[in-house]
Design a protein around this motif. Structure first.
Motif, PDB file in Angstrom:
ATOM      1  N   ALA A  27       0.939  -1.294  -0.126  1.00 52.33           N
ATOM      2  CA  ALA A  27      -0.085  -0.034   0.020  1.00 52.33           C
ATOM      3  C   ALA A  27       0.946   1.373  -0.037  1.00 52.33           C
ATOM      4  N   ASP A  28       2.050   1.240   0.875  1.00 51.24           N
ATOM      5  CA  ASP A  28       2.721   2.441   0.985  1.00 51.24           C
ATOM      6  C   ASP A  28       3.504   2.620  -0.510  1.00 51.24           C
ATOM      7  N   THR A  33      -4.373   2.673   0.193  1.00 44.85           N
ATOM      8  CA  THR A  33      -4.486   2.016   1.473  1.00 44.85           C
ATOM      9  C   THR A  33      -4.302   0.517   1.589  1.00 44.85           C
ATOM     10  N   VAL A  34      -4.162   0.385   2.845  1.00 42.22           N
ATOM     11  CA  VAL A  34      -4.280  -1.344   3.026  1.00 42.22           C
ATOM     12  C   VAL A  34      -5.553  -1.873   2.816  1.00 42.22           C
ATOM     13  N   SER A  38      -6.077  -5.004   0.243  1.00 41.20           N
ATOM     14  CA  SER A  38      -6.950  -6.308   0.858  1.00 41.20           C
ATOM     15  C   SER A  38      -8.204  -6.686  -0.210  1.00 41.20           C
ATOM     16  N   ASN A  39      -8.853  -5.509  -0.392  1.00 41.06           N
ATOM     17  CA  ASN A  39      -9.678  -5.918  -1.374  1.00 41.06           C
ATOM     18  C   ASN A  39      -9.445  -6.533  -2.531  1.00 41.06           C
ATOM     19  N   ILE A  40      -8.472  -5.965  -3.181  1.00 36.59           N
ATOM     20  CA  ILE A  40      -7.818  -6.668  -4.474  1.00 36.59           C
ATOM     21  C   ILE A  40      -7.554  -8.109  -4.148  1.00 36.59           C
ATOM     22  N   GLU A  41      -6.814  -8.446  -3.171  1.00 33.17           N
ATOM     23  CA  GLU A  41      -6.409  -9.881  -3.037  1.00 33.17           C
ATOM     24  C   GLU A  41      -7.596 -10.733  -2.645  1.00 33.17           C
ATOM     25  N   ASN A  42      -8.701 -10.037  -2.221  1.00 36.13           N
ATOM     26  CA  ASN A  42      -9.921 -10.873  -1.756  1.00 36.13           C
ATOM     27  C   ASN A  42     -10.973 -10.802  -2.819  1.00 36.13           C
ATOM     28  N   THR A  53       0.997  -4.797 -12.435  1.00 41.59           N
ATOM     29  CA  THR A  53       2.407  -4.716 -12.789  1.00 41.59           C
ATOM     30  C   THR A  53       3.250  -4.439 -11.336  1.00 41.59           C
ATOM     31  N   TYR A  54       3.007  -3.914 -10.382  1.00 46.36           N
ATOM     32  CA  TYR A  54       3.780  -3.514  -9.286  1.00 46.36           C
ATOM     33  C   TYR A  54       3.986  -5.044  -8.658  1.00 46.36           C
TER      34      TYR A  54
END
Length: 110
Positions: A27-28, A33-34, A38-42, A53-54
Motif C-alpha cells: 500500500a505504501d 490504503t491497506v 486487501s480488497n484486491i487480494e480478496n 504490474t507492481y
C-alpha cells in the motif's frame, strides 16, 4: 478465455506472504490504503494494471504468471512450472536446496 480475478488475487496474496511482504508495504509503495490492497487480494475490488504490474515486479514474476492463475484453462505450461519452481527455490537456503536436488535426482531416476 475469461480471467478469474479471485484466483489471481489469491496467487498475489500467497506470493506476497511467501516473500514476507506486508499489505502495508504494498500500500505504501502504491500510495494507497491497506484496505484497497486487501480488497484486491480478496476480489472485492477489481485490480488495475498499475497494481498488477507492481505485484509482478516486487514478486519477481511475470504479469502473465499472475494472470494465468485465473485463466479458465488451468493447465500449466512448462515455462510457468519452471517459473514457479525457480520462485520457490529462491526462498530456500543452500542446505534446503541441496536436499531438494537429492530428492529430484531420486524422482528422476525412477
Amino acid at each position: 478465455m475469461e480471467i478469474n480475478y479471485k484466483l489471481v488475487g489469491q496467487r498475489m496474496q500467497q506470493l506476497r506472504k511467501a516473500n514476507n511482504i506486508t499489505q502495508e508495504q504494498i500500500a505504501d509503495s502504491l500510495n494507497t490504503t491497506v484496505a484497497f490492497i486487501s480488497n484486491i487480494e480478496n476480489n472485492r475490488t477489481k485490480m488495475n494494471l498499475r497494481v498488477l504490474t507492481y505485484y509482478a515486479s516486487v514478486l519477481n514474476v511475470s504479469v502473465d504468471y499472475l494472470l494465468h492463475a485465473g485463466m479458465a484453462d488451468s493447465d500449466h505450461s512448462s515455462d510457468e512450472l519452471d517459473t514457479e519452481i525457480l520462485h520457490l527455490l529462491r526462498q530456500c537456503d543452500s542446505k534446503t536446496k541441496e536436499k531438494i536436488i537429492r530428492c529430484l535426482r531420486i524422482i528422476i531416476e525412477k
